[in-house]
Design a protein around this motif. Structure first.
Motif, short mmCIF file in Angstrom:
data_model
loop_
_atom_site.label_atom_id
_atom_site.label_comp_id
_atom_site.label_asym_id
_atom_site.label_seq_id
_atom_site.Cartn_x
_atom_site.Cartn_y
_atom_site.Cartn_z
N GLY A 299 0.76 -1.00 -0.25
CA GLY A 299 -0.03 0.06 0.09
C GLY A 299 1.13 1.91 0.41
N SER A 300 2.40 0.75 0.78
CA SER A 300 3.17 2.25 0.45
C SER A 300 3.59 2.83 -0.74
N VAL A 301 3.93 1.33 -1.06
CA VAL A 301 4.60 1.62 -2.68
C VAL A 301 3.47 2.09 -3.55
N THR A 302 2.13 2.21 -2.66
CA THR A 302 1.18 2.02 -4.38
C THR A 302 0.42 3.71 -4.11
N ILE A 303 0.51 4.29 -2.65
CA ILE A 303 0.21 5.80 -2.86
C ILE A 303 1.23 6.24 -3.32
N LEU A 304 2.47 6.44 -3.29
CA LEU A 304 3.55 6.70 -4.00
C LEU A 304 3.47 7.00 -5.57
N THR A 305 3.07 5.68 -6.13
CA THR A 305 2.36 5.59 -7.09
C THR A 305 1.55 6.90 -7.45
N SER A 306 0.64 6.46 -6.70
CA SER A 306 -0.37 7.43 -7.24
C SER A 306 0.03 9.04 -7.04
N LEU A 307 0.48 9.20 -5.74
CA LEU A 307 1.14 11.06 -5.68
C LEU A 307 1.43 11.22 -7.06
N ASP A 308 2.43 10.72 -7.45
CA ASP A 308 3.61 10.96 -8.29
C ASP A 308 2.43 10.80 -9.23
#
Length: 370
Positions: A299-308
């Motif tokens: 989930g943490s990796v997905t959050i950063l990818t979504s924000l970028d």
């Protein structure tokens, strides 16, 4: 019959007096308990998760020294009898016989001629950094994959393979740091809430309900217009909300175990609350907590990818998987951009999910060794 019974009694007594030696359980030379040994065996039995762990670790370890794999500076320069390491140190152009006091541009044909006249250069595997612009393209950017750019270039003529290596490293490091710090805070908060109960539990629950209802994306949009986001700024902001993921699990374990007999005995012996919480109850709660960590990392990796992808993540120009997906969306005529970002994310998240499933099976008490 009596003699047989007597013989059995004597054999049992001898067995109790001289038990067989217990085999020592070791894992890579580290002494471990029988319970942890069973968990490791359960983890290894899940072949999909076991090999996913090794594949993910191999990819992650290979991307850690990204500067030595993809860089626009040589690894080693031998010039006029001297050894230079441009990948670690900055050397002015005058060191190699140039005219400028600024750092040498080793891709400049003039600098190349100066160095090759009295020495040689050893380049990394990919002679581009994440922000290097390739001015030698034979077609407009984004250029398709070629011998020079293995995965092509983006719309700013930057090498996709180099940006992929750096972006993968940043995404995993961001997820690991966020998961580690948020887990420590969440475990401590859930332990306090579940152990003391009563008004502490009630007030904490109401606070979590209010805090979890705040719109994180709107806060990011507002703060992004005030300050320029970076790695640590995003990490701190996401940490304000991500610590609540493990509170419920740890709270439930502490509520269940705080009235057990061993806890009452420890309290009667004068052990303080902190000792009871972290020495007696926390090991029981960590079983359920560890099974959630790989999924929290995902989930943490997905959050950063979504924000970028939305443009509210890392600063413009930073290597990012989300920015690569955004470029694929904006350049449909260059499918290699979208395919690279999609398959990288799909493989990475699939590996993390498989690892999480294997960890869950390893700590499941219903799983036994066949």
């Amino acid at each position: 019959m009596a003699e047989a019974a007597t013989r059995d009694v004597i054999q049992d007594a001898e067995a109790l007096a001289h038990p067989p030696p217990l085999s020592e359980d070791r894992f890579f030379g580290i002494r471990i308990s029988r319970l942890n040994r069973r968990r490791l065996q359960n983890f290894q039995r899940n072949r999909r998760g076991f090999w996913s762990l090794w594949i993910f670790l191999t990819i992650f370890v290979c991307t850690l020294p990204a500067e030595f794999i993809a860089n626009d500076k040589p690894l080693v320069v031998w010039f006029d009898g001297g050894l230079y390491v441009p990948v670690l140190n900055a050397y002015p152009e005058t060191v190699f016989g140039g005219d400028f006091e600024t750092e040498a541009d080793y891709r400049d044909p003039f600098v190349k001629e100066l160095i090759e006249a009295k020495g040689w250069m050893a380049w990394p595997l990919i002679p581009f950094s994440y922000d290097t612009i390739n001015y030698n393209l034979d077609r407009p950017a984004p250029a398709p994959p070629s011998a020079m750019n293995w995965l092509g270039t983006d719309d700013q003529a930057r090498d996709v393979a180099a940006r992929l290596i750096y972006g993968f490293r940043i995404s995993v490091l961001f997820g690991l740091v966020l998961t580690l710090i948020s887990s420590v805070i969440g475990i401590a908060a859930g332990a306090v809430q579940g152990y003391f109960g009563g008004w502490v539990d009630l007030i904490f629950q109401r606070f979590i309900e209010i805090w979890s209802g705040l719109p994180i994306l709107y806060l990011l949009i507002i703060l992004a217009s005030v300050v320029e986001p970076n790695f640590w700024w995003l990490l701190g902001l996401m940490l304000l909300f991500s610590w609540m993921g493990l509170v419920g699990v740890v709270r439930a374990e502490f509520l269940r175990a705080r009235n057990f007999d061993f806890v009452r005995a420890a309290r009667a012996l004068g052990v303080d609350n902190v000792g009871i919480m972290f020495r007696h109850i926390l090991p029981n709660a960590m079983v359920a907590t560890l099974t959630f960590l790989p999924f929290i990392l995902t989930g943490s990796v997905t959050i950063l990818t979504s924000l970028d992808f939305l443009g509210f993540g890392l600063p413009p120009g930073s290597p990012s998987l989300g920015e690569l997906l955004n470029q694929g969306k904006n350049n449909l005529q260059a499918p290699w951009l979208a395919f690279t970002g999609f398959f990288t994310l799909a493989i990475m998240l699939s590996l993390l999910v498989f690892i999480g499933e294997a960890v869950r099976d390893a700590f499941d008490p219903r799983k036994t060794i066949g």
